[in-house]
Design a protein around this motif. Structure first.
Motif, PDB file in Angstrom:
ATOM      1  N   PHE B 112       0.998  -1.155  -0.087  1.00  0.00           N
ATOM      2  CA  PHE B 112       0.136  -0.087  -0.029  1.00  0.00           C
ATOM      3  C   PHE B 112       0.916   1.405  -0.011  1.00  0.00           C
ATOM      4  O   PHE B 112       2.189   1.304   0.123  1.00  0.00           O
ATOM      5  CB  PHE B 112      -0.705  -0.003   1.113  1.00  0.00           C
ATOM      6  CG  PHE B 112      -1.959  -1.156   1.032  1.00  0.00           C
ATOM      7  CD1 PHE B 112      -3.248  -0.896   0.764  1.00  0.00           C
ATOM      8  CD2 PHE B 112      -1.454  -2.293   1.531  1.00  0.00           C
ATOM      9  CE1 PHE B 112      -3.996  -1.941   0.645  1.00  0.00           C
ATOM     10  CE2 PHE B 112      -2.496  -3.531   1.510  1.00  0.00           C
ATOM     11  CZ  PHE B 112      -3.673  -3.385   1.092  1.00  0.00           C
ATOM     12  N   LYS B 114       0.855   3.702   2.149  1.00  0.00           N
ATOM     13  CA  LYS B 114       1.482   4.031   3.541  1.00  0.00           C
ATOM     14  C   LYS B 114       2.068   2.683   4.037  1.00  0.00           C
ATOM     15  O   LYS B 114       1.361   1.847   3.980  1.00  0.00           O
ATOM     16  CB  LYS B 114       0.715   4.766   4.369  1.00  0.00           C
ATOM     17  CG  LYS B 114       0.998   5.692   5.335  1.00  0.00           C
ATOM     18  CD  LYS B 114      -0.109   5.933   6.262  1.00  0.00           C
ATOM     19  CE  LYS B 114       0.494   6.261   7.692  1.00  0.00           C
ATOM     20  NZ  LYS B 114      -0.673   6.302   8.687  1.00  0.00           N
ATOM     21  N   ASN B 116       2.330  -0.121   6.075  1.00  0.00           N
ATOM     22  CA  ASN B 116       1.309  -0.734   7.052  1.00  0.00           C
ATOM     23  C   ASN B 116       1.551  -1.848   7.610  1.00  0.00           C
ATOM     24  O   ASN B 116       1.036  -2.923   7.600  1.00  0.00           O
ATOM     25  CB  ASN B 116      -0.245  -0.647   6.450  1.00  0.00           C
ATOM     26  CG  ASN B 116      -0.222  -1.491   5.501  1.00  0.00           C
ATOM     27  OD1 ASN B 116       0.895  -2.154   4.960  1.00  0.00           O
ATOM     28  ND2 ASN B 116      -1.366  -1.696   4.929  1.00  0.00           N
ATOM     29  N   PRO B 117       2.909  -1.897   8.358  1.00  0.00           N
ATOM     30  CA  PRO B 117       3.144  -3.362   9.028  1.00  0.00           C
ATOM     31  C   PRO B 117       2.360  -3.719  10.276  1.00  0.00           C
ATOM     32  O   PRO B 117       1.469  -2.745  10.763  1.00  0.00           O
ATOM     33  CB  PRO B 117       4.493  -2.858   9.592  1.00  0.00           C
ATOM     34  CG  PRO B 117       4.514  -1.709   9.770  1.00  0.00           C
ATOM     35  CD  PRO B 117       3.912  -0.896   8.565  1.00  0.00           C
ATOM     36  N   PHE B 118       2.004  -4.749  10.591  1.00  0.00           N
ATOM     37  CA  PHE B 118       0.990  -5.167  11.662  1.00  0.00           C
ATOM     38  C   PHE B 118       1.993  -4.617  13.115  1.00  0.00           C
ATOM     39  O   PHE B 118       3.147  -4.993  13.121  1.00  0.00           O
ATOM     40  CB  PHE B 118       0.637  -6.630  11.711  1.00  0.00           C
ATOM     41  CG  PHE B 118      -0.212  -6.866  10.469  1.00  0.00           C
ATOM     42  CD1 PHE B 118      -1.020  -6.162   9.924  1.00  0.00           C
ATOM     43  CD2 PHE B 118       0.244  -8.055   9.769  1.00  0.00           C
ATOM     44  CE1 PHE B 118      -1.986  -6.577   8.781  1.00  0.00           C
ATOM     45  CE2 PHE B 118      -0.448  -8.244   8.593  1.00  0.00           C
ATOM     46  CZ  PHE B 118      -1.509  -7.793   8.052  1.00  0.00           C
TER      47      PHE B 118
END
Lengths: 845, 272
Positions: B112, B114, B116-118
């Motif tokens: 994505f 931005k 967006n790691p969990f």
């Protein structure tokens, strides 16, 4: 514009500071009311006078002070009664009460002045030495005119006249009345005696110099027609177990007159069962001093049940009869030492108990005087007479506002204040050995029916009740609320989410009194009629949903995808009634099979073995174990095996596995239940107990219902605030909604969920009306789901209206409020801290 | 005098010669998409070549990201989306009554805009797709983790702290971690949605190098706003405008000799 801004700013600051100040003020007020509870007692020496004519080297037969502490009296061994003024020590009155036969012993004086006198010809007379106070007008008698504001006390006609603060004149004098002699069949001089009155019956026990003991029942009947009084005396001899040390020296008869305690100076006590005066029998014999030293003083506490003993080694101890299960005595009672009030020191020479509470004073050989509250073991006063002579006699003033001690020719008087002597941290929060209990216990029993009732202010039953209410309502409410929040936030169609959330939040506006009312009047009786069905619900409803899910998987692929919208939602909703209907079938079946057809009778322990109860407990446990084991060990193997299967095959297999696992779980639980039953364990008395209509289960339901809205709302907010891009990342990676929810959304929102639960916990802890109405308000400590309890909040609501202002009870209730305040404050602060952390973390994402 | 914009509405995609000869990993056929009553994609047809990088360029709001999200059906999550036409991923229909979206998405990787790691450890981030498949074998997970991190050029930087939180990484590292997470599932096509728009120039450079390295092993469809990036990193470029693919060809040709004036205006920065 600028002015408006300044005004607004000022208003906001005032409002904010005011709120904080108001909360702080409440806290300060609570503390301010509670603190005196733990304050010590105060004392000051009022005076120490020499009353030469009252002087005695041995303890006098009787020693007393009047209610207003104006006069003191002493009954000396030669039978003279000396009365003196306590303010200057001048003797007011001296009279020889008995000359022939010679007075030889006197019983302990009861609070209203009743005494028994023993004479050296073996006769006994009952009587009373008391003070009487009358109020007079200053002008009624000419000599009373001498009383002025400067000279408020005068002696007039053998009485003391004192001008009270209200300007009245109080005349205090001593009054003596002695009954006719009574023969109890003893001929040697009476060396000790005791008397107890109960209605028209008086029991007297007397000991003579030869060691013979007689117990007599004296019944006084008045003929209503003629006014003639008949006195019926039946005397019986009490056989002692002979001892080589000679005759005993002290006798004590308990309040109801059914137990006789006989002591020797070497500390041995023989307890005789006097319930049947005609056939007294020895119940037990034991040592009061552990073989060290000798018994030097003994006295009953108020109520004449607890015996306080003092010995030559300075130990002051309390004893009373308990009824332990393993008592080997003939009457099932065993006297035990329950209170150790003072450690070793100078010998105890005098003991005096208060006539209004369980306070006892001990005088020692070095002239020191200590006052204790017996139940709480609190040392209230520690002082000494000037000069250090041994204390020969001691008395606590009737209003507990003074203490008077005789040491040789000196009489010392103290002003004392005993505020809340029964309260101390350990008395409120640690187990306390109350009179009549067989071991120290946590008991809350603040009021009772009799005057000598002792308030029992143990806080643990209330704290326990609060925790129990919280536990069961959270057990029921928290999972429902959290799961509902996950469902609405992650699975529910956006258009339904708004209305559903508002409706759930509206639940919060239901007044808790209405919930409590419904719980007590509607739900409690209904559940009582359907206990088995309600218990079955906990199993059938989850099973119905699981079954539905497995059946859904069996749908062909096309239908599965096509129906995945609204139809699935409807089908899911249909699982609930299916589960409920199943409970109506399964519940009674189980009741017949495992509980002999009546679960309430089973709970009461009347019938059946413990298999059914264990089954109830073990099914959830084995189910959890099974799920854990299956995912851990069977799962990977299954995965590798099913790699090549297509959808319908896998679904059929899963369905079969679900059925098999249900059977397996049930069979395992049943097997384990049989094993536990065989070993002899029984859950009744622990988790299960006699069914009470208003119980923790009902509160769990209804208070769960009360906390669901707030927990749900906060949890939903926490879940919704998980950034959408995390969800997209997970879904984009091919995770299902459920996997996304469980692996990404819930862990990310965990602290928010946690704080939601904590806020719910705070609400449950402070909730009053529901627990007040839906529990029996019984302050007992039992984890049983089917027992009632009493919470801190309900206790305050119930008892505060009847608590006397500034009494110990009143302050204890404020302490309960403080506990509650602290509990909710800590919970909410904790929740808020977690929430702050969560916000910070959410901001990072 | 030629400064006036040539903004007439094109009706058919100008496809350069040779593009159709490429072996397609993803075949988009007459795809149309509506958000409620508003049409966002008009008759999009294009074939994404296998093992190559295809860049989607175009002004904001032209439907690039919508098209990208239509490929892995993330648009399904948006209310009132309606589509027509179809896409084929290696000849399997993406849209259709019997398509299991979950299975489909496992075949497509996505990164994505931005990072967006969990909020979990670096390790767990990378092996997320294996975890949701139920993989528990520690060895398999570790191998996949290392392979993916190496593939994303992040292994050397994080190998000593795999168990630390992914949120501690810098923005560029986080984005490479997201790429590692996407390639861990060994996707048939990798979708990059403006992967560098939130990054600084140095991190951007590294991502571009990474895209260069991934080329060949993965088929990449990338949305970008940045002309230089498109020209540097991609093999093919499609210019989108107002929901249509205007022109589609080799990147060199698109930038040097665009067929349409509109494309030329855009790539030379005269409008956009």
């Amino acid at each position: 514009m600028r002015l408006a801004e300044a005004v607004a700013r000022l208003c906001i600051s005032i409002g904010g500071a005011g709120t904080i100040a108001a909360v702080a003020l409440i806290f300060v007020f609570l503390v301010w009311v509670v603190v005196p509870l733990f304050g010590g007692a105060g004392h000051e020496l009022r005076n120490q006078k020499t009353v030469a004519s009252a002087a005695a080297s041995a303890p006098p037969f009787a020693f007393g002070v009047d209610e207003y502490r104006d006069l003191g009296f002493v009954l000396k061994h030669d039978g003279t009664l000396v009365t003196w003024r306590t303010d200057d020590g001048k003797v007011l009155d001296t009279r020889a009460l008995f000359t022939v036969p010679r007075l030889n012993s006197v019983s302990t004086r009861s609070p209203d002045g009743d005494l028994a006198f023993g004479f050296d010809d073996g006769s006994v007379r009952l009587g009373r030495i008391s003070f009487h106070a009358t109020y007079a007008d200053m002008t009624s008698r000419p000599e009373l005119a001498e009383v002025t504001a400067d000279r408020p006390v005068i002696v007039a006609g053998g009485q003391l006249a004192r001008r009270t603060q209200e300007g009245q004149l109080r005349l205090t004098g001593i009054a003596v009345s002695i009954d006719e002699p009574v023969q109890l069949g003893l001929t040697a001089p009476i060396t000790a005696l005791d008397v107890s009155s109960h209605r028209d019956t008086t029991k007297v026990v007397a000991l003579d110099a030869r060691g013979e003991i007689a117990a007599a029942r004296i019944e006084t009947r008045e003929n209503l027609m003629t006014g003639e009084v008949t006195v019926d005396i039946r005397s019986h001899s009490v056989p002692l177990r002979p001892r080589a040390t000679g005759p005993p020296t002290r006798l004590f008869l308990t309040g109801p007159g059914d137990v006789l305690l006989v002591t020797w100076d070497d500390g041995i006590l023989q307890r005789h069962d006097l319930r049947d005066v005609e056939a007294p029998r020895l119940a037990e014999e034991f040592d009061l001093v552990d073989g060290e030293g000798s018994l030097t003083a003994a006295a009953f506490l108020i109520g004449k049940t607890t015996l306080i003993t003092g010995d030559s080694r300075g130990r002051v101890r309390g004893w009373f009869g308990t009824k332990p299960a393993e008592a080997e005595t003939p009457d099932g009672i065993r006297f035990v030492r329950t209170h150790d009030l003072d450690a070793e020191g100078p010998a105890v020479t005098a003991l005096a108990s208060s006539s209004r509470s369980r306070v006892v004073s001990a005088g020692f050989a070095d002239g020191s005087v200590k006052t204790f509250h017996v139940t709480s073991h609190k040392l209230l006063i520690d002082t000494a007479v000037e000069g250090g002579e041994p204390i020969t006699a001691l008395v606590i003033a009737p209003k507990e506002d003074g203490l008077m001690a005789q040491a040789g020719a000196h009489v010392a008087a103290w002003n004392i204040t005993l505020e809340h002597p029964e309260a101390s941290l350990s008395a409120l929060f640690a187990p306390v050995w109350y009179e009549g209990y067989d071991q120290p216990r946590h008991v809350w029993q603040s009021t009772g029916g009799t005057d000598d009732f002792e308030p029992k202010l143990g806080f643990w039953p209330l704290i326990f009740g609060t925790l129990k209410a919280t536990f069961y309502s959270m057990l029921f409410g928290a999972p429902l609320a959290i799961l509902a929040a996950i469902f609405t936030s992650e699975f529910l169609h956006k258009r339904l989410k708004g209305p559903l959330k508002s409706i759930t939040e509206m639940m919060a506006s239901l007044p808790s009194v209405v919930l409590g009312f419904i719980a007590a009047i509607v739900i409690a009786p209904y559940v009582q009629g359907l206990v088995s069905t309600v218990l079955a619900l906990f199993f059938t409803v989850p099973c119905a949903f699981l079954l539905g899910a497995h059946l859904w998987q069996l749908l062909p692929q096309n239908a599965y995808v096509r129906l995945s919208g609204a139809p699935r939602f409807v089908a899911m909703g249909a699982c609930l009634p299916v589960g409920v209907l199943a409970a109506f079938a399964v519940g009674p079946f189980f009741e017949r099979t495992f509980f002999d057809g009546d679960i309430i009778a089973w709970l009461a322990g009347a019938q059946g073995d413990s298999v059914g109860g264990w089954l109830l407990l073990l099914i959830p446990v084995t189910a959890l174990l099974y799920v854990f084991a299956a995912s851990r060990f069977v799962g990977p193997w299954l995965r590798s095996m099913s790699a090549g299967w297509n959808r319908p095959q896998a679904a059929r297999f899963e369905f079969a596995r679900f059925g098999a696992s249900l059977v397996l779980v049930f069979a395992t639980a049943l097997g384990a239940a049989h094993v536990l039953d065989g070993v002899g364990f029984d859950p009744r008395g622990g988790v299960f107990d006699t069914y009470v209509q208003r119980n923790a289960l009902i509160v769990g339901f209804v208070m769960g219902f009360a906390i669901i809205p707030i927990v749900y709302t906060l949890a939903e907010d926490a879940l919704s605030s998980v950034p959408a891009h995390l969800r997209l990342a997970s879904l984009g990676a091919g995770a299902t909604l459920w996997q996304t929810a469980m692996r990404v959304v819930v862990p990310t929102a965990m602290s928010g969920l946690f704080s939601a639960v904590m806020i719910g916990l705070g609400r449950a802890v402070g909730e009053t009306m529901i627990v007040l109405m839906a529990t029996g308000n019984t302050p007992i400590m039992s984890w049983s789901v089917f027992d009632g309890f009493r919470t801190l909040s309900a206790n305050i609501a119930v008892e505060l209206p009847e608590a006397v202002r500034d009494s110990t009870h009143y302050r204890a209730l404020f302490l309960a409020a403080l506990c509650l305040f602290a509990l909710t404050f800590v919970l909410n602060t904790f929740a808020e801290l977690v929430r702050q952390r969560f916000r910070k973390r959410a901001y990072q994402l | 005098m030629t400064n006036t914009f040539r903004v007439q509405m094109p009706h058919k995609t100008e496809v350069h010669a040779g593009v159709l000869e490429e072996d397609p990993v993803l075949d988009i056929e007459g795809f149309q998409l509506w958000y409620g009553s508003k049409q966002a994609l008009f008759d999009v047809s294009m074939r994404i070549p296998r093992g190559k990088v295809t860049a989607l360029i175009g002004p904001s709001g032209c439907g690039k990201s919508t098209l990208l999200r239509s490929v892995n059906r993330l648009n399904d999550l948006v209310e009132s989306v309606r589509i027509e036409g179809n896409m084929l991923l290696n000849e399997d229909a993406i849209y259709g009554p019997g398509v299991d979206v979950i299975e489909l998405r496992k075949r497509i990787g996505m990164v994505f805009q931005k990072p967006n790691p969990f909020p979990m450890s670096i390790f767990e981030n990378v092996v997320y797709s294996l975890r949701i498949d139920g993989e528990r074998d520690r060895r398999v997970l570790a191998e996949s983790c290392e392979r993916s991190l190496r593939g994303a050029g992040l292994w050397d930087e994080v190998k000593s702290r795999l168990s630390e939180s992914a949120l501690q990484l810098s923005g560029g590292q986080q984005q490479r971690l997201c790429i590692a997470r996407a390639i861990a599932a060994e996707p048939e096509v990798l979708l990059l949605d403006e992967p560098c728009s939130a990054l600084d120039p140095i991190a951007t450079g590294r991502i571009e190098d990474l895209i260069e390295e991934l080329k060949g092993s993965y088929s990449i469809l990338m949305v970008t706003h940045n002309m230089q990036q498109a020209s540097r990193a991609s093999d093919f470029t499609a210019f989108m405008y107002l929901g249509r693919i205007v022109e589609f060809g080799r990147t060199n040709d698109m930038f040097m000799t665009p067929h349409l004036g509109q494309t030329e205006d855009y790539v030379t920065g005269r409008f956009g």
